[in-house]
Design a protein around this motif. Sequence first.
Motif, mmCIF file in Angstrom:
data_model
loop_
_atom_site.group_PDB
_atom_site.id
_atom_site.type_symbol
_atom_site.label_atom_id
_atom_site.label_comp_id
_atom_site.label_asym_id
_atom_site.label_seq_id
_atom_site.Cartn_x
_atom_site.Cartn_y
_atom_site.Cartn_z
ATOM 1 N N ASP A 1 0.822 -1.208 0.000
ATOM 2 C CA ASP A 1 0.000 0.000 0.000
ATOM 3 C C ASP A 1 0.854 1.255 0.000
ATOM 4 O O ASP A 1 0.528 2.252 -0.645
ATOM 5 N N LYS B 1 1.979 2.367 -3.462
ATOM 6 C CA LYS B 1 0.956 2.665 -4.455
ATOM 7 C C LYS B 1 0.783 4.182 -4.563
ATOM 8 O O LYS B 1 0.764 4.882 -3.565
ATOM 9 N N THR B 2 0.668 4.669 -5.780
ATOM 10 C CA THR B 2 0.494 6.106 -6.004
ATOM 11 C C THR B 2 -0.964 6.491 -5.831
ATOM 12 O O THR B 2 -1.864 5.804 -6.324
ATOM 13 N N THR B 3 -1.178 7.592 -5.131
ATOM 14 C CA THR B 3 -2.518 8.137 -4.968
ATOM 15 C C THR B 3 -2.716 9.273 -5.965
ATOM 16 O O THR B 3 -1.920 10.215 -6.020
ATOM 17 N N TYR B 4 -3.769 9.156 -6.757
ATOM 18 C CA TYR B 4 -4.089 10.179 -7.741
ATOM 19 C C TYR B 4 -5.329 10.952 -7.281
ATOM 20 O O TYR B 4 -6.148 10.411 -6.546
ATOM 21 N N ASP C 1 2.850 4.883 -11.116
ATOM 22 C CA ASP C 1 2.415 3.856 -10.160
ATOM 23 C C ASP C 1 3.243 2.588 -10.307
ATOM 24 O O ASP C 1 2.733 1.467 -10.200
#
Length: 337
Positions: free
Chosen positions: A55, A58-61, A184
């Motif tokens: 987690d 993981k990239t947050t967009y 990502d």
Amino acid sequence: MNVTLKRWSTGLAALLLALSLSACGAKNEDSSASQQPAAQTEQNTDNSASQTKTDELKTTYPLTIQDATGESFTFKEAPKHIISVSPAETEALFAIGLDSEIVGVSDYDDYPEAAKSKAKMGGITKPNEEAIIAAQPDIVFTGISMSEEAVKKLRDLGIQIFKTDPKTVDDVIKNIETYGLITDHQAEAKAVVDKMKQEENEVTEAVKSLTPEQKKKVYIEFSPGWTVGKGEFMDELITLAGGVNVAADTEGWSEISEEKIIKDNPDVILYANSVIDEKTKKSLGDIIKGRSGWDQITAVKNDAVIGLDDNLLSRPGPRVTQGLKEVAKAVYPDLFK
């Protein structure tokens, strides 16, 4: 002198490492009932830790990020169509697993092998604008070879172009981490970066005991009559490898003074080994050794004029730490047997 140079550019074959975050633990069916809950708890803990690590990578967009020119980019999702017009950036993007997303590269992108089959988008300083627009990329990556003026022209045409300008190995590493964040592919980028850091550490550990008196003077020539001074990653490679760049009293890329190099008297001379004189068919190494008065330089007298792979030497991408290792081996062969 008419010289053909296999284009050095940006400017250690980085291996794409698989990241394995699976937890292991087998349940022994013959164990007693009192042992089973403990085993199950350990397994759950391991799985939870693995999930947390995944987690975190993981990239947050949406993601907003700036490039080297100060331009801001907002990504609503991971880009699905990517163009790179810089060999160094192309190597980095492939290294973190973006083969499927890459729809175009520059005419000079030759590594890895898969890059050769991608659609060509023109030069590294002046790419083919029509080809780029027709490919409809979500983002175009470029590097140190393209001027900010050229970047601005492409942006005026509506092309989203993300420019890098690494001056150090750490800058190169941060760029790769940035590509992983944007796309990502952070886990893949971490694997590449970890390997690069390990390679850099191998070199710095090997040379850290050298005294100032033991450090060798190094001169590097990547194109006939041109060297590099402070403020560029190639200068840092010499320093990290335990050497002293005789051109460190200059800034950036500069033409040489042959008399000054004779006076500086380097212990080792490094050069790009793909440079060939069209007329005489002489290599850059032979050109260097044949210059008037250079036969008195320590490096020439001791046969310490050494050609290196110019792509490893000049591309600030994932193989730059392999280039660092090659520089270190050339300067201190006894430390890297």
